[in-house]
Write an enzyme that holds these catalytic residues in place. Structure first.
Site, mmCIF file in Angstrom:
data_model
loop_
_atom_site.group_PDB
_atom_site.id
_atom_site.type_symbol
_atom_site.label_atom_id
_atom_site.label_comp_id
_atom_site.label_asym_id
_atom_site.label_seq_id
_atom_site.Cartn_x
_atom_site.Cartn_y
_atom_site.Cartn_z
ATOM 1 N N ASP A 42 0.920 -1.299 -0.014
ATOM 2 C CA ASP A 42 0.117 -0.013 0.225
ATOM 3 C C ASP A 42 0.763 1.317 -0.078
ATOM 4 O O ASP A 42 0.413 2.164 0.074
ATOM 5 C CB ASP A 42 -1.064 0.014 1.092
ATOM 6 C CG ASP A 42 -0.242 0.007 2.418
ATOM 7 O OD1 ASP A 42 0.875 -0.419 2.649
ATOM 8 O OD2 ASP A 42 -1.261 -0.021 3.587
ATOM 9 N N SER A 43 2.232 1.260 -0.265
ATOM 10 C CA SER A 43 3.212 2.329 -0.333
ATOM 11 C C SER A 43 2.811 2.854 -1.548
ATOM 12 O O SER A 43 3.333 3.899 -1.777
ATOM 13 C CB SER A 43 4.557 1.708 -0.274
ATOM 14 O OG SER A 43 4.600 0.654 -1.092
ATOM 15 N N ASP A 81 -1.098 -6.265 0.067
ATOM 16 C CA ASP A 81 -1.214 -5.517 1.439
ATOM 17 C C ASP A 81 -2.618 -5.239 1.270
ATOM 18 O O ASP A 81 -3.563 -4.846 0.484
ATOM 19 C CB ASP A 81 -0.603 -4.101 1.138
ATOM 20 C CG ASP A 81 0.615 -4.163 2.107
ATOM 21 O OD1 ASP A 81 0.765 -4.909 3.041
ATOM 22 O OD2 ASP A 81 1.561 -3.267 1.850
ATOM 23 N N LYS A 110 -0.922 -9.310 3.174
ATOM 24 C CA LYS A 110 -0.254 -8.861 4.319
ATOM 25 C C LYS A 110 -0.931 -7.880 5.342
ATOM 26 O O LYS A 110 -1.488 -7.192 4.521
ATOM 27 C CB LYS A 110 1.145 -8.168 3.793
ATOM 28 C CG LYS A 110 1.836 -7.748 4.955
ATOM 29 C CD LYS A 110 3.403 -7.266 4.642
ATOM 30 C CE LYS A 110 3.464 -5.922 3.690
ATOM 31 N NZ LYS A 110 2.988 -4.597 4.497
ATOM 32 N N GLU A 112 -1.003 -5.393 8.894
ATOM 33 C CA GLU A 112 -0.075 -4.680 9.860
ATOM 34 C C GLU A 112 -0.573 -4.755 11.355
ATOM 35 O O GLU A 112 -1.902 -4.756 11.769
ATOM 36 C CB GLU A 112 0.055 -3.125 9.539
ATOM 37 C CG GLU A 112 0.532 -3.262 8.333
ATOM 38 C CD GLU A 112 0.936 -1.339 8.142
ATOM 39 O OE1 GLU A 112 0.608 -0.618 8.855
ATOM 40 O OE2 GLU A 112 1.120 -1.228 6.792
ATOM 41 N N GLU A 177 9.725 -3.767 10.109
ATOM 42 C CA GLU A 177 9.922 -2.265 9.413
ATOM 43 C C GLU A 177 10.698 -1.462 10.383
ATOM 44 O O GLU A 177 10.179 -1.081 11.485
ATOM 45 C CB GLU A 177 8.886 -1.656 8.748
ATOM 46 C CG GLU A 177 9.005 -0.224 8.242
ATOM 47 C CD GLU A 177 8.233 0.031 7.463
ATOM 48 O OE1 GLU A 177 7.011 -0.658 6.978
ATOM 49 O OE2 GLU A 177 8.172 1.298 6.827
HETATM 50 O O1 KIV Z 1 3.570 -0.974 1.588
HETATM 51 C C1 KIV Z 1 4.744 -1.535 1.392
HETATM 52 O O2 KIV Z 1 5.258 -1.503 0.351
HETATM 53 C C2 KIV Z 1 5.311 -2.534 2.492
HETATM 54 C C3 KIV Z 1 6.734 -2.761 2.381
HETATM 55 C C4 KIV Z 1 7.662 -1.759 2.181
HETATM 56 C C5 KIV Z 1 7.117 -3.337 3.388
HETATM 57 O O3 KIV Z 1 4.527 -2.642 3.470
#
Ligand code: KIV
Length: 258
Positions: A42-43, A81, A110, A112, A177
């Site tokens: 989600d970056s 994510d 994924k 958090e 992280e």
């Molecule tokens: O959102 C993302 O890209 C991430 C990674 C950088 C671990 O969670």
């Protein structure tokens, strides 16, 4: 657990794991041969959309980007994510993760968090949805400045406890992280599943970076980001040449015309 995920776990203590992000097919196609795992992170909210927080990323955005990435991934594990506010309850998490798995054909999701999402991880894994964990700095929870984690006794105890809890709840791997070096070393030693570091030292079982950062497409100044190639200058060169040829009427020649 699928064969692909078992293969990923079994690499712990044998070889380092290479993990990268991708938000589209073209990048995914190029990195697939080098990666063990490709994450649709989600970056993408900050990298592609200039959002100041990942909290603005929606489920639909993740699904559309992941569908594109899926087209370029054939060998790596594909992880998506789950964005903010899509896994607040067991039923919400199950419904949304099932949707992501079905529509994107990814291998895992994924999430958090630690103890707070223990029950959610348990529900997902019981329903055969493979989950990757994420501890330390949690971008979906941060308000204000991003800081490293695991230096105070309180944080060390909390992150260590969370790692044990989510491993027991069934995650197949944990992203760490911005976790202090000593703590990521300890977690990596005690966990039976691979830890994947981002700004968390060489002691982790593998590393992940945002691909756009490492290929120099962003202007990231984050301490852990190493720019391995300057893609911006390559783009500039190509586009400048195109412009010059268009202006001089050198393009398109007969070869490029019907
Ligand atoms: O959102 C993302 O890209 C991430 C990674 C950088 C671990 O969670």
């Amino acid at each position: 657990m699928s064969q692909k995920i078992n293969k990923f776990i079994n690499k712990k203590n044998k070889t380092k794991l290479v993990c990268l992000t991708a938000y589209s097919k073209n990048i995914a196609e190029e990195i697939d041969q080098f990666a063990d795992l490709i994450l649709v992170g989600d970056s993408l909210g900050s990298v592609l959309y200039n959002f100041t927080t990942t909290r603005k990323v929606t489920l639909n955005m993740m699904i559309e980007h992941a569908k594109s990435v899926r087209l370029g991934v054939s060998k790596s594990l594909l992880v998506v994510d789950m964005p903010y506010n899509t896994y607040r309850t067991k039923s919400e998490a199950l419904k949304n993760c099932k949707k992501v798995m079905k529509e994107t054909k990814c291998d895992a999701v994924k999430l958090e968090g630690g103890i707070k999402i223990k029950k959610i991880i348990e529900t997902l894994t019981k329903n055969k949805i493979p989950v990757m964990g994420h501890l330390g700095l949690l971008p979906q929870s941060v308000r204000g400045k991003f800081k490293s984690k695991g230096k105070s006794d309180r944080e060390i105890k909390q992150i260590m406890r969370d790692a044990k809890i989510i491993e027991k709840a069934g995650v197949f791997s944990i992203v760490l992280e911005c976790v202090a070096s000593d703590l990521s070393k300890k977690i990596t030693k005690e966990a039976k599943i691979p830890t994947i570091g981002i700004g968390s030292s060489v002691h982790c079982d593998g590393q992940v970076l945002v691909t756009d950062d490492l290929i120099g497409l962003t202007n990231s100044k984050i301490k852990f980001v190493k720019k391995y190639v300057n893609t911006k200058s390559l783009i500039k060169k190509g586009v400048q040449k195109f412009k010059s040829e268009v202006l001089k009427k050198k393009y398109p020649t007969k070869k490029y015309s019907y």
